[in-house]
Design a protein around this motif. Structure first.
Motif, PDB file in Angstrom:
ATOM      1  N   UNK A 112       0.836  -1.209   0.000  1.00 46.64           N
ATOM      2  CA  UNK A 112       0.000   0.000   0.000  1.00 46.64           C
ATOM      3  C   UNK A 112       0.867   1.255   0.000  1.00 46.64           C
ATOM      4  N   UNK A 113       1.899   1.269   0.844  1.00 48.12           N
ATOM      5  CA  UNK A 113       2.781   2.440   0.892  1.00 48.12           C
ATOM      6  C   UNK A 113       3.556   2.589  -0.414  1.00 48.12           C
ATOM      7  N   UNK A 114       3.964   1.463  -1.010  1.00 46.12           N
ATOM      8  CA  UNK A 114       4.661   1.520  -2.286  1.00 46.12           C
ATOM      9  C   UNK A 114       3.786   2.073  -3.399  1.00 46.12           C
ATOM     10  N   UNK A 115       2.514   1.670  -3.443  1.00 45.41           N
ATOM     11  CA  UNK A 115       1.594   2.191  -4.456  1.00 45.41           C
ATOM     12  C   UNK A 115       1.370   3.686  -4.248  1.00 45.41           C
ATOM     13  N   UNK A 116       1.262   4.121  -3.010  1.00 44.46           N
ATOM     14  CA  UNK A 116       1.112   5.549  -2.742  1.00 44.46           C
ATOM     15  C   UNK A 116       2.335   6.327  -3.232  1.00 44.46           C
ATOM     16  N   UNK A 117       3.529   5.779  -3.037  1.00 42.46           N
ATOM     17  CA  UNK A 117       4.735   6.449  -3.519  1.00 42.46           C
ATOM     18  C   UNK A 117       4.772   6.503  -5.045  1.00 42.46           C
ATOM     19  N   UNK A 118       4.318   5.426  -5.695  1.00 39.25           N
ATOM     20  CA  UNK A 118       4.279   5.421  -7.162  1.00 39.25           C
ATOM     21  C   UNK A 118       3.276   6.450  -7.688  1.00 39.25           C
ATOM     22  N   UNK A 119       2.147   6.572  -7.030  1.00 40.43           N
ATOM     23  CA  UNK A 119       1.197   7.621  -7.407  1.00 40.43           C
ATOM     24  C   UNK A 119       1.807   9.009  -7.192  1.00 40.43           C
ATOM     25  N   UNK A 167       4.935   9.732  -7.396  1.00 44.11           N
ATOM     26  CA  UNK A 167       5.886   9.914  -8.496  1.00 44.11           C
ATOM     27  C   UNK A 167       5.169  10.395  -9.752  1.00 44.11           C
ATOM     28  N   UNK A 168       3.994   9.842 -10.036  1.00 44.21           N
ATOM     29  CA  UNK A 168       3.217  10.285 -11.194  1.00 44.21           C
ATOM     30  C   UNK A 168       2.773  11.739 -11.029  1.00 44.21           C
ATOM     31  N   UNK A 169       2.378  12.094  -9.815  1.00 43.92           N
ATOM     32  CA  UNK A 169       1.941  13.470  -9.568  1.00 43.92           C
ATOM     33  C   UNK A 169       3.080  14.446  -9.806  1.00 43.92           C
ATOM     34  N   UNK A 170       4.286  14.085  -9.361  1.00 42.37           N
ATOM     35  CA  UNK A 170       5.443  14.965  -9.555  1.00 42.37           C
ATOM     36  C   UNK A 170       5.719  15.194 -11.037  1.00 42.37           C
ATOM     37  N   UNK A 177      -5.697   8.206  -0.123  1.00 40.07           N
ATOM     38  CA  UNK A 177      -6.332   7.899  -1.417  1.00 40.07           C
ATOM     39  C   UNK A 177      -7.104   9.100  -1.948  1.00 40.07           C
ATOM     40  N   UNK A 178      -7.827   9.772  -1.067  1.00 41.22           N
ATOM     41  CA  UNK A 178      -8.604  10.944  -1.477  1.00 41.22           C
ATOM     42  C   UNK A 178      -7.688  12.064  -1.966  1.00 41.22           C
ATOM     43  N   UNK A 235      -4.016  -3.926  -8.247  1.00 44.16           N
ATOM     44  CA  UNK A 235      -4.844  -3.906  -9.453  1.00 44.16           C
ATOM     45  C   UNK A 235      -5.189  -2.482  -9.884  1.00 44.16           C
ATOM     46  N   UNK A 236      -5.419  -1.591  -8.935  1.00 50.85           N
ATOM     47  CA  UNK A 236      -5.767  -0.222  -9.294  1.00 50.85           C
ATOM     48  C   UNK A 236      -4.599   0.479  -9.981  1.00 50.85           C
ATOM     49  N   UNK A 237      -3.388   0.272  -9.486  1.00 44.41           N
ATOM     50  CA  UNK A 237      -2.234   0.925 -10.104  1.00 44.41           C
ATOM     51  C   UNK A 237      -1.941   0.336 -11.481  1.00 44.41           C
ATOM     52  N   UNK A 238      -2.016  -0.996 -11.612  1.00 48.05           N
ATOM     53  CA  UNK A 238      -1.783  -1.615 -12.914  1.00 48.05           C
ATOM     54  C   UNK A 238      -2.859  -1.209 -13.925  1.00 48.05           C
ATOM     55  N   UNK A 239      -4.090  -1.072 -13.457  1.00 46.17           N
ATOM     56  CA  UNK A 239      -5.166  -0.643 -14.354  1.00 46.17           C
ATOM     57  C   UNK A 239      -4.912   0.767 -14.867  1.00 46.17           C
ATOM     58  N   UNK A 240      -4.363   1.639 -14.018  1.00 45.73           N
ATOM     59  CA  UNK A 240      -4.056   2.993 -14.457  1.00 45.73           C
ATOM     60  C   UNK A 240      -2.928   2.989 -15.478  1.00 45.73           C
ATOM     61  N   UNK A 241      -1.923   2.129 -15.284  1.00 43.29           N
ATOM     62  CA  UNK A 241      -0.835   2.029 -16.254  1.00 43.29           C
ATOM     63  C   UNK A 241      -1.331   1.530 -17.607  1.00 43.29           C
ATOM     64  N   UNK A 242      -2.277   0.597 -17.575  1.00 46.00           N
ATOM     65  CA  UNK A 242      -2.787   0.013 -18.824  1.00 46.00           C
ATOM     66  C   UNK A 242      -3.924   0.822 -19.437  1.00 46.00           C
ATOM     67  N   UNK A 243      -4.427   1.821 -18.712  1.00 48.76           N
ATOM     68  CA  UNK A 243      -5.596   2.558 -19.201  1.00 48.76           C
ATOM     69  C   UNK A 243      -5.310   3.245 -20.517  1.00 48.76           C
TER      70      UNK A 243
END
Length: 336
Positions: A108-115, A117-120, A179-180, A251-259
């Motif tokens: 969970x913390x890793x996915x938050x960091x990856x998000x 990174x995308x925001x940056x 998440x919000x 799944x949520x992070x992978x879905x965003x990558x594949x979107x």
């Protein structure tokens, strides 16, 4: 017989305790299968791009996800098979249950960091304050995660979990809040990235829908676990729901990558139909200048665009009694 065992025996209902854990593992295995498909699609669409940070992140998340599934399967096997009807063993917390909490936190913390990174990347040239605020919030969440791990490892029997409900509420509440913040930040950045052209704005709108849907899914799961823990603290239904959290985040992070690839395929189909329709009304005896809106798409930065992906723009000029001339231009989207 220990006092903790005597306390748990009158309240032990296998259907709502270890039966709930069994159902949680079953649905977690289904979600792990979906993450396998998502990872396969991602690597297939990037198989010719070499090693990148995104590929390493996807591989790392998949390894943690597989390890988490193995640990919760061992946990349920320990209670329902290896120590079936052993009341003393059923009251104790097995090592795999504690370790899966650590893996859960890492995912969970890793996915938050990856998000983050995308925001940056998306915020580059648009906002300097927003990435700092989001970064402080995400990093602060690590303190809550450490507090949860410390509290779990101090527990030896399941009755001790009742004493650390505060850590469960604090962790799930923090996850929902982060998440919000992430979903709101991404939607804001995508909104200010609008260009006024229908094709690019339509893709940005669909990406915002992906972000909102995935953020709501994980938040709803966290809130459900929190509510069930508050209303039914004597059973393990909230633990079975927590087994699903890590899978949903992956799944949520992978879905965003594949979107982008799903949206790009639909866009290419629409563009192909539009070109065919325009070609069907062509008149050689008229001077026709076709709209060149497609040229503006090369400047749009997509949140999940890969550097090696190119977009082809068609500029057509028509002259009387001469064939249609096609000029092909390729512009690489910047990596986001």
């Amino acid at each position: 017989m220990s006092s903790s065992t005597q306390t748990l025996i009158p309240q032990l209902h296998l259907g709502s305790t270890f039966g709930a854990l069994f159902l949680g593992v079953t649905f977690a295995a289904i979600l792990f299968g979906l993450s396998n498909v998502q990872a396969f699609v991602y690597f297939q669409t990037h198989k010719g791009t070499g090693i990148s940070f995104s590929k390493l992140a996807v591989a790392w998340l998949w390894i943690l996800d597989a390890l988490h599934l193995a640990l919760i399967v061992h946990c349920v096997y320990y209670y329902l098979v290896a120590h079936y009807a052993d009341i003393d063993a059923l009251t104790e917390i097995v090592w795999s249950f504690k370790l899966q909490i650590i893996i859960d936190v890492l995912i969970i913390y890793g996915v938050h960091l990856l998000y983050f990174h995308r925001i940056c990347i998306v915020a580059k040239g648009r906002s300097k304050v927003l990435p700092i605020v989001v970064g402080v919030i995400v990093i602060s969440g690590s303190g809550v995660a450490i507090a949860l791990i410390w509290a779990i490892y101090r527990c030896h029997v399941f009755s001790d979990l009742f004493k650390i409900e505060w850590s469960t509420y604090m962790t799930l509440g923090t996850m929902t809040f982060v998440d919000f913040i992430i979903a709101s930040s991404l939607c804001y950045l995508l909104t200010v990235s609008r260009t006024g052209f229908s094709s690019t704005d339509s893709m940005l709108t669909k990406l915002m829908a992906y972000v909102i849907n995935t953020g709501c899914l994980t938040s709803i799961c966290s809130m459900t676990a929190m509510i069930t823990c508050a209303m039914m603290p004597q059973n393990f239904i909230f633990l079975g729901i927590e087994f699903l959290l890590a899978k949903l985040y992956v799944n949520s992070f992978l879905a965003l990558l594949n979107a982008r690839y799903y949206l790009q395929s639909a866009a290419e189909t629409n563009n192909s139909v539009e070109v065919q329709m325009r070609h069907g009304i062509y008149r050689p005896d008229l001077n026709v200048v076709v709209s060149q809106d497609e040229e503006f798409q090369g400047s749009q930065k997509n949140m999940s665009k890969h550097p090696s992906d190119d977009v082809v723009h068609l500029t057509r000029s028509a002259k009387p009694h001469r064939p249609i001339e096609v000029t092909v231009e390729t512009n690489s989207f910047s990596s986001v």
